[in-house]
Design an enzyme around this catalytic site. Structure first.
Site, mmCIF file in Angstrom:
data_model
loop_
_atom_site.group_PDB
_atom_site.id
_atom_site.type_symbol
_atom_site.label_atom_id
_atom_site.label_comp_id
_atom_site.label_asym_id
_atom_site.label_seq_id
_atom_site.Cartn_x
_atom_site.Cartn_y
_atom_site.Cartn_z
ATOM 1 N N LYS A 225 0.834 -1.207 0.000
ATOM 2 C CA LYS A 225 0.000 0.000 0.000
ATOM 3 C C LYS A 225 0.869 1.257 0.000
ATOM 4 O O LYS A 225 0.384 2.347 -0.276
ATOM 5 C CB LYS A 225 -0.895 0.035 1.239
ATOM 6 C CG LYS A 225 -1.634 -1.247 1.544
ATOM 7 C CD LYS A 225 -2.908 -1.386 0.761
ATOM 8 C CE LYS A 225 -3.721 -2.552 1.316
ATOM 9 N NZ LYS A 225 -4.956 -2.781 0.575
ATOM 10 N N CYS A 362 -13.778 -6.023 1.190
ATOM 11 C CA CYS A 362 -13.451 -6.771 2.412
ATOM 12 C C CYS A 362 -13.976 -6.043 3.651
ATOM 13 O O CYS A 362 -13.306 -5.974 4.686
ATOM 14 C CB CYS A 362 -11.946 -7.015 2.535
ATOM 15 S SG CYS A 362 -11.270 -8.083 1.264
#
Length: 404
Positions: A225, A362
Site C-alpha cells: 500500500k 473486504c
C-alpha cells in the site's frame, strides 16, 4: 491547502513505469503502483547483491544482513518506534494482526473478556479477533459510526468497560477514507486498561505516523500500500509486550537453542520471524519509504486531499451519484450510482481506461450498515492528477447515459 496544490501539484507520474499514458489508475487503496526506485532496489537485490541473511559468514551474506537490518531501522524511524527491535517483518498487515491475535490475545483473553472493534473494519481486522474470541471465550463488541462515516469516539468512550482487554481500529477506513483520531482512541482504551491495535494500511502512504505520539500498543501496515512490494509488512509492538509473547511459528532463525528435550527462543523480533525472510521485500520497503519521504508525507496528503475535494464536488453534482464517507476523506472516494451495480460501473469505466475498485472491499459489515451490497471506490496516489479526476467524472457521466 488548495492554494498549495494549485501552485505546486505533484508531478511524479514519470517515476511509475507500470502506468501508461492515458490510463487513470484509481485503485491505490487496493495496492499502489511502484516507483522505479523501488523496482531498481528489488532488481539489485535479486541480481547484483543477493545472498541470505543472518547465517552466512561470507562477505555478501554479511552485506545483505546489514542491508536487511538497515531496512528494519528505516521502518522504525519512519513510524517513530523506540528501537528497531520493536519492528517485526511479516507478510503483510493481515499476518501482523493474526500474529497479535494468536500470540497476545489468545494468551491473555479469558471467558468474560471483551474485544472492541468498529463497524468499518476490514475483514482482516475482524476475523482474527473472532477466532481469538472463539478460542478464549471472549466476546466482541462493535463501535458505531458517526453520520458521516467516522468511528464514533464518543460512543466508544461510553461503550468501553474494564472487561474490554483489546481495542482494534483502522487508522484510515479503506472504504470511506475517514481518519481516526488514533491518539484519543488510544487514551480511551488505556483508560479502561485495554490494549489497542491500529491498522495503519491506508494511513502510512499519506499521513505521518508516530506510534509514540499515538500511544497505541500495536501498529500494523503492508508495504504494497506504501508503493513497496507485496509479500512484506510490518508489525510494530511495544517491546515489553513483544518480549512476553510466545512465537507465532517454529523453525529456523527464531531460536536460541534447540534440543529434542527443550527449545529456547530468540528475543524479539527474531522470535517472530521463522524461516528465511522476504529479504528483497525488506529492501523494496526501504526504498519505498525513502521515496515517499523524499516527496514529503505532508505534500502527499495535501495533494490527495485536493483530488478528493475535486472528485467529490464533481461527482456530487451528478444527480444519480450518492457519495459516502466524510468530505475530508483521506485519498478515497466511495460512491454508488443509483440503479447501477458497482461492477457495471467499474466495467464501463475500464472501457475508458479508468481503473477503480468495485465490491464490498473486504468490509461486508460496513456494507450492511450502509444499506448497500457494494460500492464503487476511486482511490488516489502520488501519481494521480486532475486529468484522472476528469476521466473518472466523464466515465460516470457515460455510465448514467448508458443506464438512463
Amino acid at each position: 491547502m488548495s492554494t498549495v496544490i494549485a501552485e505546486a501539484p505533484l508531478d511524479v507520474l514519470a517515476d511509475f513505469p507500470a502506468i501508461p499514458a492515458g490510463w487513470a489508475y484509481l485503485d491505490t487503496a487496493a495496492t499502489s503502483q511502484k516507483p522505479q526506485a523501488v523496482v531498481d532496489a528489488i532488481t539489485r537485490g535479486y541480481g547484483e547483491t543477493y545472498a541470505t541473511v543472518h547465517r552466512g559468514v561470507y562477505q555478501r551474506s554479511a552485506d545483505m544482513t546489514l542491508a536487511y537490518e538497515a531496512a528494519r531501522r528505516r521502518v522504525a524511524g519512519f513510524i517513530g518506534a523506540a528501537t528497531p527491535d520493536e519492528i517485526v517483518f511479516v507478510r503483510g498487515a493481515t499476518e501482523a494482526i493474526n500474529l497479535v491475535a494468536e500470540c497476545w490475545a489468545a494468551q491473555q483473553l479469558k471467558p468474560g473478556d471483551r474485544i472492541m472493534l468498529s463497524m468499518l473494519e476490514h475483514h482482516s481486522n475482524i476475523v482474527p479477533w473472532q477466532m481469538a474470541a472463539e478460542k478464549s471465550g471472549a466476546a466482541i463488541d462493535v463501535c458505531p459510526l458517526t453520520s458521516d462515516g467516522r468511528i464514533d469516539l464518543d460512543a466508544l468512550e461510553s461503550l468501553l468497560t474494564e472487561r474490554h482487554k483489546l481495542v482494534a481500529l483502522a487508522h484510515v477506513s479503506n472504504v470511506l477514507g475517514s481518519v481516526l483520531d488514533a491518539s484519543r482512541a488510544s487514551e480511551l482504551a488505556h483508560r479502561v486498561g485495554a490494549k489497542i491495535l491500529i491498522d495503519g494500511c491506508q494511513a502510512v502512504p499519506r499521513l505521518a505516523v508516530d506510534v509514540a505520539a499515538i500511544g497505541c500498543d500495536f501498529y500494523v501496515f503492508s508495504a504494497h500500500k506504501l508503493y513497496g512490494p507485496t509479500g512484506i509488512g510490518v508489525l510494530w509492538g511495544r517491546g515489553d509486550l513483544l518480549s512476553r509473547m510466545p512465537p507465532y511459528q517454529g523453525g529456523g532463525s527464531m531460536i536460541d537453542k534447540v534440543s529434542f528435550e527443550r527449545t529456547t527462543y530468540a528475543p524479539p523480533p527474531g522470535r517472530f520471524e521463522a524461516g528465511t525472510p522476504h529479504i528483497v521485500g525488506a529492501l523494496g520497503l526501504h526504498a519505498a519509504i525513502d521515496y515517499v519521504e523524499g516527496i514529503g508525507l505532508d505534500r502527499i496528503h495535501v495533494h490527495e486531499a485536493a483530488l478528493v475535494r475535486d472528485a467529490r464536488e464533481r461527482l456530487g453534482a451528478l444527480n444519480s451519484v450518492r457519495l459516502l464517507g466524510p468530505e475530508d476523506s483521506a485519498g478515497i472516494v466511495s460512491f454508488v450510482v443509483e440503479g447501477v451495480h458497482p461492477h457495471d460501473v467499474a466495467t464501463i469505466l475500464d472501457e475508458g481506461q479508468v481503473a477503480i475498485r468495485a465490491g464490498h472491499h473486504c468490509a461486508q459489515p460496513l456494507m450492511a450498515a450502509l444499506g448497500v451490497e457494494a460500492t464503487a471506490r476511486a482511490s488516489f496516489g502520488v501519481y494521480n492528477g486532475a486529468a484522472d479526476v476528469e476521466a473518472l467524472v466523464k466515465g460516470i457521466e457515460r455510465v448514467t447515459r448508458i443506464f438512463g
